[in-house]
Enzyme design. Structure first.
Site, PDB file in Angstrom:
ATOM      1  N   SER A   1       2.745  10.290   2.014  1.00 42.37           N
ATOM      2  CA  SER A   1       4.090  10.348   2.580  1.00 42.37           C
ATOM      3  C   SER A   1       4.485   9.038   3.253  1.00 42.37           C
ATOM      4  O   SER A   1       5.405   8.988   4.039  1.00 42.37           O
ATOM      5  CB  SER A   1       4.192  11.490   3.589  1.00 42.37           C
ATOM      6  OG  SER A   1       3.174  11.333   4.551  1.00 42.37           O
TER       7      SER A   1
ATOM      8  N   GLY B   1       0.692   5.822   0.366  1.00 45.67           N
ATOM      9  CA  GLY B   1      -0.065   7.046   0.523  1.00 45.67           C
ATOM     10  C   GLY B   1       0.836   8.198   0.161  1.00 45.67           C
ATOM     11  O   GLY B   1       1.890   8.007  -0.453  1.00 45.67           O
TER      12      GLY B   1
ATOM     13  N   VAL C   1       3.360   1.156   2.811  1.00 41.20           N
ATOM     14  CA  VAL C   1       3.105   0.035   3.716  1.00 41.20           C
ATOM     15  C   VAL C   1       3.690  -1.246   3.110  1.00 41.20           C
ATOM     16  O   VAL C   1       3.520  -1.497   1.915  1.00 41.20           O
ATOM     17  CB  VAL C   1       1.591  -0.151   3.962  1.00 41.20           C
ATOM     18  CG1 VAL C   1       1.367  -1.260   4.983  1.00 41.20           C
ATOM     19  CG2 VAL C   1       0.970   1.146   4.432  1.00 41.20           C
TER      20      VAL C   1
ATOM     21  N   GLY D   1       0.833  -1.198   0.000  1.00 38.20           N
ATOM     22  CA  GLY D   1       0.000   0.000   0.000  1.00 38.20           C
ATOM     23  C   GLY D   1       0.859   1.236   0.000  1.00 38.20           C
ATOM     24  O   GLY D   1       2.028   1.182   0.386  1.00 38.20           O
TER      25      GLY D   1
ATOM     26  N   ASP E   1     -11.460   9.859   8.440  1.00 41.25           N
ATOM     27  CA  ASP E   1     -11.137   9.300   7.126  1.00 41.25           C
ATOM     28  C   ASP E   1     -11.801   7.934   6.918  1.00 41.25           C
ATOM     29  O   ASP E   1     -11.158   6.984   6.505  1.00 41.25           O
ATOM     30  CB  ASP E   1      -9.618   9.191   6.994  1.00 41.25           C
ATOM     31  CG  ASP E   1      -9.164   9.276   5.540  1.00 41.25           C
ATOM     32  OD1 ASP E   1      -9.991   9.626   4.674  1.00 41.25           O
ATOM     33  OD2 ASP E   1      -7.990   8.981   5.272  1.00 41.25           O
TER      34      ASP E   1
END
Lengths: 308, 344
Positions: free
Chosen positions: A27, A25, A30, A23, A139
């Site tokens: 900054s 994002g 994962v 994964g 979120d």
């Protein structure tokens, strides 16, 4: 009654063997990894501190919240430590990835109602716990609902830094002001007054539509257009021709969450008593229905990265 | 008719009393094999949760000022030592009760009774409790709870002064470099609060402890092997020195050659984050109108290198203040001349 947290996860990067990326994002990235001394597979979120300008206080709060969490439907941090210019957050590995992932791979038009009810009930239990402790998640969306191999469901990511297991939607809008605003409540967009727990209830309603259709309402439009449509149009709902397959109680649940006035939305506690959740089934049911036959997460992630 | 016999809900005062009784019980019977212990612990957790709900309200209701005041006065009633009992029992509580207790203690620090912060009066007479809270940083299961309580307690100026003047200050240099990020960053937040919140106390403290404090700050933090420590420390140093109330300390700091050299090394790091923060301190050395000769000497020797460094040196976002500061620093350095050797 000292809590036996049992295993102590080591705080030395050398004790972990990093495998593939699962994964990314804005900054953070994962990875799936092995905690060598404990012989346990984990997920490690690696945050690049150079890219987190000065919001180190925000990161501290997020990580602290994650390490003090104690609920089966929330992802708890096993430990966290600095490694050179990055921060490593060690978490349980959720082998099936996010609901967004699963939909993109196998259910592009959304899930069946009993699946949705089961997923949403688990998420709502997490929200009841968070709200009870004074946290707003900020979120809630399919990309943050993670599923394990046994069908266990956990809500991840406390919204500050990056989106675990989330590619696609957010990536495309990285340079806009806040990522895609599809899940954002009207009062959050307006920024007039502070917002509270009820903002999560709106996002929860949008997530319900996302799970029903395979994408969030307005997700095809550019962010500024989404802002205007959310503020000016009637709230989205389950009222298209294709939504005939859904029950009345599902439509009512969505309607209760997607009310523009936050005061008129129910609290998470109250929402959990909604008749819609009578359709919810067990984790085992999820494992049998939606997870059967999916390819391993790392492989899916690579395919999605090419396509989305 | 069942409703008629339901026990009346406890008043805030009764809740605090019941909590206190259980805390005393837990304190005394911890090691005995009392069969009812599990039951009592569950009851205690429930009471602490109820105290929290009164102080914070719930998703359905706002807190009521009158109830909060009653709770606070009973909590700090003379000779009851409820806070001490609660802090001492914290290690015995389960995670949820620990979190609730922490929020209760945090909130009580801000509650006024007859427009007095009575928590402050209590702590004033029980300063040793701070010692317990601070040493929590060495215990993974307690650090975040005691740390949060501690930060709320040092909102009171006299309590912050006590901590500043204690031997614990030296320990903070170690706590903020502990392995666990959640704990080390908590210790850093507390350290920062101690050194920035109460202006007059801090100014006095820094002058009185200048020598050891900045020696440790330089060697243990600014020259730490950890990127994260260096970055946070140089930011904090900027916050401290740029605060007007610390101007005497600042003047002293910027006349030292050793300090300048440390800051110049930070300016040369690869990390933009560290560079930008280091500049905030470096500019003070340059702006000083009474630069000692050895400071001028170093700046002159490194003139070309410094000017080259500043050429493409700017933050991510447009920042007028930064641009103005940089222009001034560049001009100031350009104008520096080496001391001419006297004609023979």
């Amino acid at each position: 009654m000292e809590q036996l947290s049992g295993k102590r996860f080591p705080t030395n990067p050398k004790d972990y063997k990093i495998y593939e990326e699962v994964g990314e994002g804005v900054s953070a990235t994962v990875y799936r990894a092995l905690c060598i001394p404990l012989n346990e597979i984990v997920a490690i979120k690696v945050l690049d501190l150079e890219k987190c300008n000065n919001d180190l206080d925000g990161i501290r709060r997020e990580v602290q919240t994650m390490s003090l969490i104690n609920h089966p439907n929330l992802v708890r941090a096993h430990c966290s430590f600095a490694a050179d210019q990055s921060l490593w957050v060690v978490m349980p590995y959720m082998a099936e990835g996010s609901c967004l992932h699963i939909m993109k791979t196998a259910y592009p038009d959304g899930f069946e109602e009993p699946v949705i009810a089961t997923l949403l009930r688990e998420v709502l239990k997490a929200l009841v716990y968070l709200h009870g402790h004074g946290h707003i998640h900020r979120d809630v969306k399919a990309g943050n609902i993670l599923v394990d191999i046994n069908g266990a469901v956990k809500l991840a990511d406390f919204g500050v830094s990056a989106c675990m297991f989330d590619t696609g939607d957010r990536q495309r809008s990285r340079n806009t002001f806040v990522g895609t605003p599809c899940w954002m409540a009207p009062e959050v967009m307006q920024q007039l007054h502070g917002y509270d727990f009820k903002a999560d209830i709106w996002s929860f309603g949008i997530t319900a539509l996302e799970l029903a259709h395979g994408h969030a309402p307005f997700s095809k439009y550019p962010p500024m257009k989404v802002l205007l449509m959310t503020l000016q149009n009637a709230p989205p709902g389950l009222d298209y021709e294709r939504d005939k397959r859904f029950s009345k109680s599902f439509k009512e649940l969505v309607g209760a969450c997607l009310v523009k006035d936050p005061k008129k939305r129910p609290s998470s506690e109250k929402l959990l008593k909604h008749p819609f959740f009578k359709h919810a089934r067990t984790n085992d049911y999820l494992a049998r229905t939606i997870l059967d036959g999916l390819s391993p997460l790392g492989q899916r992630f690579r395919v999605l990265k090419v396509w989305f | 008719m069942k409703g008629l016999f339901k026990s009346k809900p406890k008043t805030p005062t009764e809740l605090v009393r019941a909590t206190r009784e259980l805390l005393v019980y837990v304190d005394l019977h911890w090691n005995s094999h009392e069969p009812k212990r599990a039951e009592k612990m569950a009851e205690l957790s429930k009471l602490i949760r109820e105290l929290k709900l009164i102080l914070y309200g719930s998703s359905e209701s706002e807190p009521v000022a009158e109830a909060c005041a009653q709770l606070t006065s009973e909590f700090f009633k003379e000779n009851t030592n409820t806070l001490r009992l609660l802090i001492n029992c914290l290690p015995k509580l389960d995670l949820e009760a620990k979190k609730d207790a922490t929020q209760v203690v945090a909130n009580l620090q801000r509650q006024q009774v007859h427009s007095r912060l009575i928590a402050s009066d209590y702590l004033e007479a029980n300063k040793d409790l701070m010692d317990t809270l601070i040493t929590g940083y060495d215990h993974v299961d307690l650090a975040l709870h005691y740390g949060h309580m501690l930060r709320e307690c040092i909102r009171h100026q006299s309590i912050a002064r006590y901590v500043l003047e204690s031997e614990h200050m030296k320990e903070f240099f170690r706590y903020i470099q502990l392995d666990h990020f959640d704990i080390s960053s908590d210790a850093l937040a507390t350290f920062k609060e101690l050194l920035t919140r109460h202006k007059s106390t801090v100014a006095e403290y820094l002058l009185k402890n200048y020598d050891w404090f900045f020696a440790d700050f330089n060697s243990k933090l600014l020259q730490s092997s950890s990127y994260f420590t260096r970055r946070q420390a140089v930011k904090l140093l900027g916050d401290i020195l740029l605060d007007r109330s610390n101007s005497a300390t600042m003047m002293k700091y910027v006349t030292s050659k050793d300090n300048l050299m440390i800051l110049m090394n930070l300016l040369r790091e690869n990390s933009r984050g560290i560079k930008l923060e280091a500049f905030q301190v470096f500019k003070l050395f340059v702006a000083n109108q009474n630069k000692p000769p050895e400071i001028i000497g170093i700046l002159v020797t490194n003139k070309d290198k410094l000017l080259r460094l500043f050429q493409d040196f700017k933050p991510d976002k447009e920042d007028e203040q930064f641009d103005a500061d940089k222009a001034q620093v560049v001009n100031e350095i350009k104008a520096l001349e080496p001391k001419k050797a006297a004609p023979s």
